[in-house]
Structures are given as C-alpha cells and as structure tokens.
Design a protein around this motif. Structure first.
Motif, PDB file in Angstrom:
ATOM      1  N   ALA A  56       0.899  -1.262   0.009  1.00  0.00           N
ATOM      2  CA  ALA A  56      -0.096   0.076  -0.225  1.00  0.00           C
ATOM      3  C   ALA A  56       0.786   1.147  -0.004  1.00  0.00           C
ATOM      4  CB  ALA A  56      -1.049   0.117   1.338  1.00  0.00           C
ATOM      5  N   LEU A  57       1.998   1.203   0.534  1.00  0.00           N
ATOM      6  CA  LEU A  57       2.857   2.571   0.898  1.00  0.00           C
ATOM      7  C   LEU A  57       4.152   2.625  -0.113  1.00  0.00           C
ATOM      8  CD1 LEU A  57       3.218   2.072   4.795  1.00  0.00           C
ATOM      9  CD2 LEU A  57       1.509   3.748   3.427  1.00  0.00           C
ATOM     10  N   PHE A  58       4.488   1.322  -0.447  1.00  0.00           N
ATOM     11  CA  PHE A  58       5.324   1.528  -1.661  1.00  0.00           C
ATOM     12  C   PHE A  58       5.437   0.752  -3.056  1.00  0.00           C
ATOM     13  CE2 PHE A  58       7.238   1.159   2.845  1.00  0.00           C
ATOM     14  CZ  PHE A  58       7.914   2.615   3.109  1.00  0.00           C
ATOM     15  N   GLY A  59       4.125   0.142  -2.896  1.00  0.00           N
ATOM     16  CA  GLY A  59       3.887  -0.575  -4.129  1.00  0.00           C
ATOM     17  C   GLY A  59       4.085   0.439  -5.503  1.00  0.00           C
ATOM     18  N   GLY A 130      -3.069  -5.883  -5.024  1.00  0.00           N
ATOM     19  CA  GLY A 130      -3.414  -5.199  -6.113  1.00  0.00           C
ATOM     20  C   GLY A 130      -4.461  -4.118  -5.734  1.00  0.00           C
ATOM     21  N   ALA A 131      -5.318  -4.320  -4.756  1.00  0.00           N
ATOM     22  CA  ALA A 131      -6.304  -3.503  -4.215  1.00  0.00           C
ATOM     23  C   ALA A 131      -5.705  -2.300  -3.440  1.00  0.00           C
ATOM     24  CB  ALA A 131      -7.656  -3.875  -3.513  1.00  0.00           C
ATOM     25  N   ALA A 132      -4.690  -2.910  -2.921  1.00  0.00           N
ATOM     26  CA  ALA A 132      -4.033  -1.764  -1.702  1.00  0.00           C
ATOM     27  C   ALA A 132      -3.270  -0.954  -2.396  1.00  0.00           C
ATOM     28  CB  ALA A 132      -3.176  -2.607  -0.663  1.00  0.00           C
ATOM     29  N   ILE A 133      -2.505  -1.208  -3.481  1.00  0.00           N
ATOM     30  CA  ILE A 133      -1.712  -0.353  -4.388  1.00  0.00           C
ATOM     31  C   ILE A 133      -2.515   0.649  -5.344  1.00  0.00           C
ATOM     32  CG2 ILE A 133      -0.221  -0.180  -6.384  1.00  0.00           C
ATOM     33  CD1 ILE A 133       0.844  -3.240  -5.654  1.00  0.00           C
ATOM     34  N   LEU A 134      -3.695  -0.021  -5.769  1.00  0.00           N
ATOM     35  CA  LEU A 134      -4.769   0.875  -6.591  1.00  0.00           C
ATOM     36  C   LEU A 134      -5.155   2.011  -5.717  1.00  0.00           C
ATOM     37  CD1 LEU A 134      -5.920   1.367  -9.328  1.00  0.00           C
ATOM     38  CD2 LEU A 134      -7.693  -0.603  -8.558  1.00  0.00           C
ATOM     39  N   LEU A 135      -5.740   1.533  -4.586  1.00  0.00           N
ATOM     40  CA  LEU A 135      -6.704   2.622  -3.860  1.00  0.00           C
ATOM     41  C   LEU A 135      -5.586   3.645  -3.288  1.00  0.00           C
ATOM     42  CD1 LEU A 135      -8.998   0.070  -1.736  1.00  0.00           C
ATOM     43  CD2 LEU A 135      -9.574   1.599  -3.362  1.00  0.00           C
ATOM     44  N   VAL A 136      -4.382   3.400  -2.960  1.00  0.00           N
ATOM     45  CA  VAL A 136      -3.505   4.327  -2.463  1.00  0.00           C
ATOM     46  C   VAL A 136      -3.032   5.260  -3.725  1.00  0.00           C
ATOM     47  CG1 VAL A 136      -1.051   4.640  -1.533  1.00  0.00           C
ATOM     48  CG2 VAL A 136      -2.638   3.214  -0.422  1.00  0.00           C
ATOM     49  N   ALA A 137      -2.635   4.716  -4.735  1.00  0.00           N
ATOM     50  CA  ALA A 137      -2.138   5.232  -6.070  1.00  0.00           C
ATOM     51  C   ALA A 137      -3.557   6.132  -6.606  1.00  0.00           C
ATOM     52  CB  ALA A 137      -2.029   4.406  -7.074  1.00  0.00           C
ATOM     53  N   ASP A 138      -4.463   5.785  -6.386  1.00  0.00           N
ATOM     54  CA  ASP A 138      -5.878   6.596  -6.691  1.00  0.00           C
ATOM     55  C   ASP A 138      -5.990   7.701  -5.829  1.00  0.00           C
ATOM     56  OD1 ASP A 138      -7.706   6.500  -9.056  1.00  0.00           O
ATOM     57  OD2 ASP A 138      -9.299   6.206  -7.259  1.00  0.00           O
ATOM     58  N   ALA A 139      -5.315   7.698  -4.643  1.00  0.00           N
ATOM     59  CA  ALA A 139      -5.686   8.901  -3.764  1.00  0.00           C
ATOM     60  C   ALA A 139      -4.701  10.081  -4.165  1.00  0.00           C
ATOM     61  CB  ALA A 139      -5.140   8.645  -2.497  1.00  0.00           C
ATOM     62  N   GLY A 141      -1.602  11.120  -3.950  1.00  0.00           N
ATOM     63  CA  GLY A 141      -0.874  11.892  -2.964  1.00  0.00           C
ATOM     64  C   GLY A 141      -1.540  12.587  -1.833  1.00  0.00           C
ATOM     65  N   ASP A 142      -2.895  12.648  -1.719  1.00  0.00           N
ATOM     66  CA  ASP A 142      -3.853  13.199  -0.756  1.00  0.00           C
ATOM     67  C   ASP A 142      -3.479  12.549   0.673  1.00  0.00           C
ATOM     68  OD1 ASP A 142      -5.851  13.763   0.761  1.00  0.00           O
ATOM     69  OD2 ASP A 142      -6.849  14.844  -0.857  1.00  0.00           O
ATOM     70  N   THR A 143      -2.747  13.184   1.498  1.00  0.00           N
ATOM     71  CA  THR A 143      -2.677  12.307   2.730  1.00  0.00           C
ATOM     72  C   THR A 143      -3.796  12.114   3.428  1.00  0.00           C
ATOM     73  OG1 THR A 143      -0.577  14.043   2.962  1.00  0.00           O
ATOM     74  CG2 THR A 143      -1.254  12.688   4.835  1.00  0.00           C
ATOM     75  N   VAL A 144      -4.752  12.708   3.822  1.00  0.00           N
ATOM     76  CA  VAL A 144      -5.997  12.241   4.369  1.00  0.00           C
ATOM     77  C   VAL A 144      -6.615  11.083   3.443  1.00  0.00           C
ATOM     78  CG1 VAL A 144      -8.325  13.183   4.771  1.00  0.00           C
ATOM     79  CG2 VAL A 144      -6.535  14.686   4.933  1.00  0.00           C
ATOM     80  N   GLU A 145      -6.743  11.068   2.311  1.00  0.00           N
ATOM     81  CA  GLU A 145      -7.266   9.851   1.579  1.00  0.00           C
ATOM     82  C   GLU A 145      -6.552   8.571   1.867  1.00  0.00           C
ATOM     83  OE1 GLU A 145      -8.548  10.377  -2.340  1.00  0.00           O
ATOM     84  OE2 GLU A 145      -9.950  12.034  -2.096  1.00  0.00           O
ATOM     85  N   ILE A 146      -5.152   8.744   1.652  1.00  0.00           N
ATOM     86  CA  ILE A 146      -4.283   7.620   2.027  1.00  0.00           C
ATOM     87  C   ILE A 146      -4.415   7.071   3.318  1.00  0.00           C
ATOM     88  CG2 ILE A 146      -1.838   6.951   2.209  1.00  0.00           C
ATOM     89  CD1 ILE A 146      -1.131   8.973  -0.017  1.00  0.00           C
ATOM     90  N   SER A 147      -4.604   8.082   4.296  1.00  0.00           N
ATOM     91  CA  SER A 147      -4.915   7.561   5.793  1.00  0.00           C
ATOM     92  C   SER A 147      -6.125   6.999   6.054  1.00  0.00           C
ATOM     93  CB  SER A 147      -4.661   8.970   6.683  1.00  0.00           C
ATOM     94  OG  SER A 147      -3.629   9.592   6.458  1.00  0.00           O
ATOM     95  N   ILE A 148      -7.026   7.465   5.325  1.00  0.00           N
ATOM     96  CA  ILE A 148      -8.409   6.760   5.276  1.00  0.00           C
ATOM     97  C   ILE A 148      -8.216   5.299   4.806  1.00  0.00           C
ATOM     98  CG2 ILE A 148     -10.684   6.536   4.302  1.00  0.00           C
ATOM     99  CD1 ILE A 148     -10.695   9.645   4.271  1.00  0.00           C
ATOM    100  N   VAL A 149      -7.543   5.039   3.737  1.00  0.00           N
ATOM    101  CA  VAL A 149      -7.435   3.759   2.968  1.00  0.00           C
ATOM    102  C   VAL A 149      -6.586   2.892   3.908  1.00  0.00           C
ATOM    103  CG1 VAL A 149      -6.330   2.481   1.106  1.00  0.00           C
ATOM    104  CG2 VAL A 149      -7.518   4.611   0.633  1.00  0.00           C
ATOM    105  N   VAL A 150      -5.668   3.288   4.646  1.00  0.00           N
ATOM    106  CA  VAL A 150      -4.828   2.559   5.333  1.00  0.00           C
ATOM    107  C   VAL A 150      -5.676   2.359   6.602  1.00  0.00           C
ATOM    108  CG1 VAL A 150      -2.632   2.511   6.963  1.00  0.00           C
ATOM    109  CG2 VAL A 150      -2.644   3.489   4.464  1.00  0.00           C
TER     110      VAL A 150
END
Length: 209
Positions: A56-59, A130-139, A141-150
């Motif tokens: 999720a973080l480095f994919g 794949g979902a973890a990479i996709l959801l974080v990438a789809d954010a 760079g938005d820190t809030v959205e990435i935090s929500i996904v994580v």
C-alpha cells in the motif's frame, strides 16, 4: 472522505474476504487447541497485514520503477477486481481470494498455517495486494485519503482476526446461505467499482484523445 472510506471498505472486504478466511481457518485448524488457533490467527494477521501495508505504501514506487503508469494500474486493477466480483456474485471460489486445491492439500499437512496459507495467499493474496496499491495510488498523494485507505485496511485486518477467533460461531450464525448472500451483495458493489476503475484508467491514459 466518506466515499473513499466506503470504496476502500467494499474493495478490501471483497479482496481479503474475512468471512471466507474465517471458514477456511476453522477447517485448517480443526485439530489445534484454542491457544494454538489464537496464536496462528494473530501471527497470520500480522504477517499478512505487514505485506499489504508494504505494498500500500511502497507498491506504486515499485511499479513506477518498472515503468507502469497509474492509468495502467487503474485499468488492470479494475479488470482483476471485476473478475473477483463475478466469482463472488456467482458464489464461486476465486484463485485471487482463496487457496487452490493443491495449496489446501499442502496446508493440511502443516501444524502451523499462520504463514502459509493464512498470511499469504489468504490474507495478502494478489487481489488484496492489487487493491491496496490501486486505492493508495488513486488517492494521488492526498495524505488524508491515503490515511483513510490505510485505516480501513487496518480495520479490515482486525475484523478478519476477530472472525477467525470466532470462526465456529460465525459459521453457525450465518450458515452457508448467509455467507453467500453477503458475498453476492458485496460482489455487485465491487463489480461497479471495478468498472469505474477501468473507465478512469482509460480516461486518464489519453487513449480517447
């Protein structure tokens, strides 16, 4: 933020499949003591969660090093999720969220199933990765959205752990039909999300001018 959380919840619920994992875990640990089952559930969740958090973080950085763009990831991830959704709607086992027959045979000979097949491929399977990479990438760079996904990912891992610890009770409560009903409903929602990911990937790729 609510939309991001709902999308992440639906996607991770489908690709990790906590209900399916609980059922398989109960079957694989039928001869284990309660203490052994608890230890394996915790260990497997921690290892599987660690794998998913890494991707999720480095994919995206890993994919970028191979020259894979975000639109390509959106389209390919959408196709993978769509295939999983179709299997869920028709209540079929998916190789992306469950073990194969050969893996089940190998696992039955093990006294400790925490790493294989629990951590991977059950918890951290190709669909979930794949979902973890996709959801974080789809954010994007938005820190809030990435935090929500994580955060949703961590919550789903906790739910998976709880269901494994209560596997026999969950099976008795919901039954096979109940599990399939939940799976089909989530599958329909996931199918719609998957198609949207594909559309977004095609749109952002510039192929349509």
């Amino acid at each position: 933020m609510l939309e991001t959380a709902l999308i992440a919840f639906t996607t991770f619920f489908a690709t990790i499949g906590p209900l399916d994992i609980a059922a398989l875990f109960a079957a694989l640990t039928v001869n284990s003591t309660p203490r052994e089952r608890r230890q394996m559930a915790i260990k497997g969740t921690l290892i599987g969660g660690g794998i998913l958090l890494f991707f999720a973080l480095f994919g995206k950085a890993v994919l970028t090093s191979f020259g894979i763009t975000l639109p390509a990831l959106q389209a390919s991830g959408g196709i993978l999720l769509l295939l999983i959704a179709i299997d869920m709607v028709f209540a079929r086992s998916s190789g992306s969220t469950t073990t194969t027959e050969e893996e089940n045979v190998e696992a039955q000979g093990k006294t400790d199933v925490s790493v294989f097949p629990l951590a991977t491929p059950l918890i951290a399977g190709p669909g979930a990765i794949g979902a973890a990479i996709l959801l974080v990438a789809d954010a994007k760079g938005d820190t809030v959205e990435i935090s929500i996904v994580v955060g949703v990912l961590l919550g789903m891992l906790l739910l998976t752990l709880v269901l494994m610890l209560l596997a026999s009770q969950v099976q008795k409560l919901l039954g096979i039909t109940g599990l399939h009903v939940i799976s089909r409903v989530v599958g329909v929602l996931l199918a719609a999300l998957a198609v949207q990911f594909i559309f977004n990937g095609i749109r952002d790729s510039g192929l349509l001018g």
